[in-house]
Scaffold this motif. Structure first.
Motif, PDB file in Angstrom:
ATOM      1  N   PHE A  52       0.833  -1.200   0.000  1.00  0.00           N
ATOM      2  CA  PHE A  52       0.000   0.000   0.000  1.00  0.00           C
ATOM      3  C   PHE A  52       0.870   1.253   0.000  1.00  0.00           C
ATOM      4  CE2 PHE A  52      -2.526  -3.290   2.009  1.00  0.00           C
ATOM      5  CZ  PHE A  52      -3.811  -3.090   1.491  1.00  0.00           C
ATOM      6  N   THR A  54       0.524   5.293   0.810  1.00  0.00           N
ATOM      7  CA  THR A  54      -0.351   6.345   1.317  1.00  0.00           C
ATOM      8  C   THR A  54      -0.407   7.531   0.359  1.00  0.00           C
ATOM      9  OG1 THR A  54       1.438   7.338   2.627  1.00  0.00           O
ATOM     10  CG2 THR A  54       0.029   5.706   3.721  1.00  0.00           C
ATOM     11  N   GLU A  95     -12.144  -1.669   0.862  1.00  0.00           N
ATOM     12  CA  GLU A  95     -11.594  -2.586   1.853  1.00  0.00           C
ATOM     13  C   GLU A  95     -10.853  -3.723   1.159  1.00  0.00           C
ATOM     14  OE1 GLU A  95     -14.687  -3.884   4.474  1.00  0.00           O
ATOM     15  OE2 GLU A  95     -14.888  -1.915   5.433  1.00  0.00           O
ATOM     16  N   VAL A 104      -8.056  -4.177   5.663  1.00  0.00           N
ATOM     17  CA  VAL A 104      -7.516  -2.823   5.517  1.00  0.00           C
ATOM     18  C   VAL A 104      -8.540  -1.973   4.774  1.00  0.00           C
ATOM     19  CG1 VAL A 104      -5.697  -1.419   4.487  1.00  0.00           C
ATOM     20  CG2 VAL A 104      -5.122  -3.615   5.558  1.00  0.00           C
ATOM     21  N   ARG A 105      -8.836  -0.804   5.348  1.00  0.00           N
ATOM     22  CA  ARG A 105      -9.817   0.112   4.766  1.00  0.00           C
ATOM     23  C   ARG A 105      -9.142   1.435   4.442  1.00  0.00           C
ATOM     24  NH1 ARG A 105     -13.352   3.490   7.833  1.00  0.00           N
ATOM     25  NH2 ARG A 105     -12.772   2.222   9.644  1.00  0.00           N
ATOM     26  N   ALA A 106      -9.384   1.937   3.246  1.00  0.00           N
ATOM     27  CA  ALA A 106      -8.783   3.201   2.810  1.00  0.00           C
ATOM     28  C   ALA A 106      -9.652   4.379   3.233  1.00  0.00           C
ATOM     29  CB  ALA A 106      -8.612   3.206   1.296  1.00  0.00           C
ATOM     30  N   TYR A 119      -4.721   4.269   5.866  1.00  0.00           N
ATOM     31  CA  TYR A 119      -5.226   2.893   5.836  1.00  0.00           C
ATOM     32  C   TYR A 119      -5.490   2.409   7.257  1.00  0.00           C
ATOM     33  CZ  TYR A 119      -3.578   2.949   1.021  1.00  0.00           C
ATOM     34  OH  TYR A 119      -3.375   3.271  -0.301  1.00  0.00           O
TER      35      TYR A 119
END
Length: 460
Positions: A52, A54, A95, A104-106, A119
């Motif tokens: 991921f 950011t 998610e 994991v949720r953005a 996240y």
């Protein structure tokens, strides 16, 4: 049990994270030297399934794409970012399930950049964790001016809103894991502490304790210069950087080093400023590996200039090379290690005079000298020596003619940057003395230091 493992890059002031449930793992904001992450995953016996970002980083070259390619992981980058590589686009509210226990949720959290994401990790049996990148930091927030001054105020307001969103949507016991803030110039101010929660930040973070106008005003007032190499990071990162080549550079002998110096290339001495002052090859520049050398070398070197490294050992050169590829300086032309007498050949070594503020106070009573302060603007504004010439280190190469004629006594806060500046001045043929001393001791020695409060106006 889920483990969150921080991989620090202290020279750049950043952290990356590997998160694992013991079987699979994901990585957040990896640095370019991905072997660190591959080794850690191998040691843990886990498979990296997701990477991921950011945000598209401004202070280092990402290893995200290279790590995803090396592991077969899905590479999650904001769908709103324009990039030149295949990625798994991710947006606010999306998610990602990672193994049976990690989700994991953005969350959209603009401010450091327009497309910044945080996240949230949710897993049974522990409080949520949020990877905040350059949004909510420990006692601070990411700076909002890296996309240009035209966007700075808008992003400052957005940063305030993002911090408030995180504080509203997450419980007080949610743990915070930022990427920046450990000395990075991406942080608006220096981070406070090594760990924190949403609840702790509600008590101390200006974005959560001040009203919006006060926060924005203080944030904008506190911004200072940031490294020039930042302008190259976003283009490199949107293009999709590959893993770096960390093979050792070719070894250079004395004639080769002389040829490179005479052709205008940069030959950088990584030894301590004490060793450099005692004896160095004429024309070489001192960026000691014992300090924040990668930031200042990346800041000062004209982009694309061929670079040769001189070090005590091959290990010191290798570590410097690793640091440099993190900011996109891949082209190390040559290196030499060992004894500086061998580097200089038939050319005598040169030395630099070293002094402290007490020596300066004595000299100023007897003869005129040029006192050069190479600290940054905000440091200068807190107080400075009467009569000193102020040229921030990062401006010195372009302002050498602004240094008055005569003997130059150069200082910074503690001596590291002064040695860099002195080596630049000496290479330009100036007679220079390095003040290797803490500026907090200046007033007590009798040097004419005045704190800002004693000045009716501050010259910038």
């Amino acid at each position: 049990m889920v483990d969150i493992i921080a991989l620090d890059t202290p020279t750049l002031g950043d952290r990356s994270y590997l998160v694992t449930d013991g079987d699979v793992a994901f990585v957040v904001d990896p640095q370019r030297d991905i072997d660190r992450f591959l080794t850690l995953a191998q040691q843990r016996g886990v498979c990296v399934t997701d990477v991921f970002e950011t945000h598209i980083h401004n202070d280092y070259v990402t290893g995200g794409l290279a790590l995803a390619q090396a592991t077969g992981a899905a590479y999650h980058v904001n769908a709103a970012d324009t990039v030149s590589f295949d990625r798994q686009p991710i947006s606010d509210g999306d998610e990602v399930q990672i193994g049976p226990a990690m989700r994991v949720r953005a969350l959209t959290t603009p401010g450091h950049t327009f497309t910044h994401l945080s996240y949230v990790l949710e897993t049974p049996g522990r409080p949520p964790a949020v990877f905040t990148g350059g949004s909510l930091l420990y006692g601070s927030t990411g700076r909002p001016d890296l996309l240009g001054t035209v966007h700075t105020e808008e992003l400052a307001h957005a940063q305030y809103g993002s911090a408030r969103r995180l504080a509203t949507e997450l419980p007080d016991d949610a743990e915070i894991y930022p990427t920046h803030g450990f000395g990075s110039f991406c942080s608006a101010t220096q981070a406070q502490g090594e760990q924190s929660t949403i609840g702790q930040e509600k008590q101390t973070n200006p974005a959560l304790t001040q009203d919006e106008q006060d926060y924005v005003h203080s944030l904008l007032q506190g911004l200072d210069d940031y490294p020039a190499y930042y302008t190259h990071m976003m283009p490199l990162n949107t293009a999709g950087p590959q893993a770096p080549d960390l093979s050792p550079p070719e070894q250079a002998d004395a004639p080769e080093l002389r040829r490179r110096l005479e052709s205008g290339e940069w030959v950088v001495d990584l030894r301590t400023r004490t060793a450099f002052a005692a004896g160095h090859v004429p024309g070489t520049l001192n960026f000691g590996a014992d300090g924040n050398f990668v930031t200042y070398l990346g800041w000062l070197i004209p982009w694309g200039t061929p670079l040769t490294l001189l070090g005590d050992t091959a290990e010191q050169v290798a570590e410097a090379q690793r640091e440099l590829v993190r900011i996109g300086l891949d082209r190390i032309e040559a290196a030499a290690t060992g004894d500086p007498h061998e580097w200089s050949g038939d050319t005598p070594l040169e030395s630099l005079a070293v002094a402290d503020f007490a020596d300066l106070a004595t000299v100023l009573h007897h003869r005129p000298v040029v006192v050069l302060d190479v600290r940054r603007n905000q440091e200068w504004a807190t107080g400075h020596l009467d009569g000193a010439v102020h040229i921030p280190l990062h401006d010195l190469l372009d302002r050498l003619t602004d240094v008055p004629p005569g003997e130059v006594w150069v200082h910074c806060r503690s001596g590291y940057r002064a040695s860099i500046a002195a080596s630049i001045l000496a290479a330009a043929g100036r007679h220079v003395v390095v003040i290797d001393d803490d500026i907090d001791q200046a007033a007590a020695t009798g040097a004419p230091f005045r704190a800002a409060a004693q000045h009716s106006a501050v010259t910038r």
